[in-house]
Each structure stands twice: as C-alpha cells, then as structure tokens.
Design an enzyme around this catalytic site. Structure first.
Site, short mmCIF file in Angstrom:
data_model
loop_
_atom_site.label_atom_id
_atom_site.label_comp_id
_atom_site.label_asym_id
_atom_site.label_seq_id
_atom_site.Cartn_x
_atom_site.Cartn_y
_atom_site.Cartn_z
N ASN A 3 0.74 -1.02 -0.10
CA ASN A 3 0.04 -0.02 -0.24
C ASN A 3 1.27 1.61 0.45
O ASN A 3 0.12 2.25 -0.51
CB ASN A 3 -0.98 0.18 1.36
N GLN A 5 -5.23 -2.88 -2.35
CA GLN A 5 -4.93 -2.49 -3.49
C GLN A 5 -4.18 -2.68 -4.41
O GLN A 5 -4.07 -2.01 -5.79
CB GLN A 5 -2.72 -2.30 -2.46
N SER A 17 -11.27 -5.05 -0.44
CA SER A 17 -12.04 -3.72 -0.01
C SER A 17 -12.52 -2.47 -0.77
O SER A 17 -11.99 -2.68 -2.01
CB SER A 17 -10.76 -2.30 1.09
N HIS A 74 -13.57 0.57 -1.05
CA HIS A 74 -13.10 2.23 -0.93
C HIS A 74 -11.77 2.57 -1.92
O HIS A 74 -12.02 3.94 -1.70
CB HIS A 74 -13.28 2.66 0.81
N THR A 122 -26.17 -7.90 10.73
CA THR A 122 -27.43 -7.29 9.16
C THR A 122 -26.06 -6.78 8.23
O THR A 122 -25.44 -6.01 8.95
CB THR A 122 -28.53 -6.42 10.82
N CYS A 124 -3.45 4.48 7.77
CA CYS A 124 -4.19 4.10 8.57
C CYS A 124 -2.70 4.82 9.85
O CYS A 124 -3.57 4.69 10.86
CB CYS A 124 -4.33 2.32 8.58
#
Length: 383
Positions: A152, A180, A200, A202, A238, A326
């Site tokens: 990343n 990535q 992922s 996003h 959920t 992060c």
C-alpha cells in the site's frame, strides 16, 4: 485561485456516480432486512447475492466462497486469527513479511501473545521477498503464509504466482491481502493458488465500511464475529446492504475498465516518476515497471521533511500522503520504508503519490512543478 488536485487514491477513492445511483434504492425504498421474509427484504437479499457474484467473477472463485465484512481490516483479522485458532491442532507457526499492513501485523502480534510463532520475512530494496527464504522458513508446524499482493505504500507487486506454488507444494494455506491490487491488476485466485484473499470497496470507487474475504472451500476458519446466521453463519450481523450493492457495482466497473485504466495510469505514473527524479538527490522507493502498481509513486527528497512538503502542497491544493492513511497521525517513520533499508531520516523525507480516475497530465505537471519549487525553497532555507 489554487486548484484542488487529489493524488491519494491509495488511501481512499470517491464514490462514482454509477455506484451511488446503484446504492440509493437500498437506502430508501428497499430498506428491508435481508433476513426477513417479505418482498423488500427478499429484494435486499437478492441484491447482496448479485454483488457477491460480481466479486466472485472478478477473482474467479465460487460465489459461496465470498464473505462480506466491514472492510479489509476485519478481513485480514478474520483470515489470520480465524485460521490460526481453527487449525492450532495442526501447528502454531505463521509466516508473513515485515511490510504488511498494520491490520495484519497487529493480528500477528496478538497471536504471538497467544501461543503462536511468527516469522517475519525481510524484503530487498524494492520491497520483494526472497522466495528461497520463504521456502526455507516453512516448517512442519507452519499452518499459514500471509503475504500482500501489492504494498500500500511503495506499490511493489510480489511474485504471487510463485509464492502460491511454494505454499501449495508445501501443503500450507496462502492468505493474501489484495486490497491495493484488487481492481487495478488481474487476480485469479485459482491460477495463483490463493486460498484466502482480503479486498475492500473504498479503494475502487465504492463506499467505505465494506470489504470481503474470499475463503477457498474446505478452509477451516473460526468465526471472528458471532451472532445470527448471516453470511452462511460465518459472520453475524445485519448486512450493510447499500454498501454491499455499491461494492458489487464498483467491482463490475473496475474490472470492465481495468485494461485501459492500467495503460493510462502507467503512462502518467512513469512520466511523473521521470519528472520528479530530475529533482536533485531524489530517488524512487519500491519496485519498478511491472513490479509496481500502475498508480503508485513513492519518492524520497533527501534533506526535506516530508511533513513540511505535504503541508506546503496542501496550501497549493494538492493532496498526497507520507504513507499509509491508517498511520497518518503517527510521528514514527514508515515501517515499510525502514524494511527497505532506508534510514529514519530518508523514510521521513519520502512521500506517496497515488493517482486515479480524475488525474490528468495537466494535474501531473502542476504537482511536479510545485514539488520542485517547494523542495528548492525548503533546501534554500535550511542550507
């Protein structure tokens, strides 16, 4: 007036209009719980399965092998902890690398405190592991190898095919953090012998807060979250329907456009690298050519504090980063750059530029010009 240029696509991306349009009905009209028996709930359930199909088709696996999560951090935690606890009767040895994402490294440190041994493989100056070191590190009690597809921070793409072959030949499960790489380069889990893959939304112009873990059929994995029967009783809670729908749409778009996006971004990336390397003393961190993600640039400017460079670029309307989002608040140098052999000073003198859908040649020229001017100005002041 300053321009607004975003070049931190490795941290996150915007949601594409087509993705948002796909999501909207599930935030309004089709808001039913997917586990319910009436029509608006059934509609949500079917849409989740459609998204699951999109993702399974993209990586060449069975639909039932894809499990939705809250993101890649959960997927990484689930893969390494769930497998370790589910297979401890087979052994307690784990192999990973020194340049993994913090979610994987933190999980390994947790496991070290719970009776497991972890070998952290070194990397060379480009961020590549030594395949012979991997082979020699696999022991009788080794149960899982976890190595990221592409880093990343520095964009280095590992030799995943050979790593997969080694793991298969030794009878060891291979988990890969593909966050990535997913949507940027082809990933065929069967061809590459990947047993588990974290991805992922996003990072590919989908919503935040949703990811997935591919788990090859037959892999024994303890649950990380306990609750109801969602995700075939493997991940209670959920489902985040609208975001899962958006993830599926973003996956479809990314894989349909992958070839042309790779070509366009690679050209821009290489032009930008060439331009920035004309700045005195600068050098590239990470892999080169096909060993690097098409949208990643990580470059050092000796004698410059990267944070000062970021601050000045921000004033000019340019968004880049000093490494992983992060760990953006940490004052410590990047563990990835230190693993390449850089000193703390050089690691702190590095910035990451990651380009994407809205990056133009004009943007690239503007950013390079401003970086050159800022570096010259800072050096002039500090001399």
């Amino acid at each position: 007036m300053n321009r607004n240029i975003y070049m931190d696509y490795a941290a996150t991306t915007f949601i594409k209009n087509e993705v948002l349009e796909e999501m909207m009905p599930y935030l309004k009209g089709f808001y039913g719980n997917p586990s319910s028996q009436y029509s608006i709930g059934f509609k949500s359930k079917m849409s989740i399965e459609f998204a699951r199909d999109n993702i399974s088709n993209a990586i060449n696996c069975k639909s039932e092998e894809v499990f939705f999560t809250s993101g890649a951090t959960e997927a990484n935690n689930w893969a390494i902890k769930g497998f370790a606890h589910g297979n401890k009767e087979r052994g307690n040895h784990i192999i990973t690398t020194k340049i993994e994402h913090e979610s994987l490294l933190s999980s390994c440190r947790y496991l070290e405190g719970n009776g497991f041994r972890v070998t952290y493989l070194s990397v060379d100056e480009e961020g590549l592991i030594d395949l012979e070191e991997l082979k020699n590190s696999i022991e009788k009690d080794t149960i899982i190898v976890s190595i990221m597809f592409a880093n990343n921070e520095i964009g280095t793409i590992q030799n995943i095919k050979e790593i997969g072959k080694i793991c298969k030949g030794k009878g060891v499960v291979f988990h890969c953090d593909g966050v990535q790489a997913f949507g940027k380069v082809p990933i065929d889990v069967k061809e590459l012998n990947i047993d588990m893959l974290s991805i992922s939304s996003h990072k590919i112009y989908g919503p935040k807060g949703v990811g997935a873990l591919y788990v090859k059929k037959g892999i024994k994995l303890h649950n990380l979250l306990h609750g109801g029967g969602q995700e075939r009783s493997k991940r209670g809670g959920t489902e985040n329907v609208a975001s899962i729908v958006g993830f599926g749409k973003a996956t479809e778009i990314s894989f349909n456009n992958m070839k042309e996006d790779m070509e366009r971004l690679t050209i821009l990336r290489d032009e930008m690298i060439d331009n920035l390397l004309h700045i005195e003393g600068s050098f590239l961190n990470g892999g080169s050519g096909n060993n690097r993600l098409p949208n990643n640039i990580n470059i050092a400017f000796p004698g410059i504090n990267g944070e000062d460079l970021l601050f000045n670029l921000d004033r000019m309307g340019v968004c880049v980063s000093s490494g992983s989002a992060c760990q953006a608040t940490s004052m410590e140098p990047s563990h990835v750059l230190l693993a390449l052999g850089l000193s703390k000073e050089l690691a702190k003198a590095s910035i990451r530029i990651s380009i994407g859908d809205e990056t133009t040649k004009e943007d690239m020229e503007y950013v390079c010009e401003n970086i050159r001017n800022i570096v010259d100005r800072i050096r002039m002041v500090t001399e």
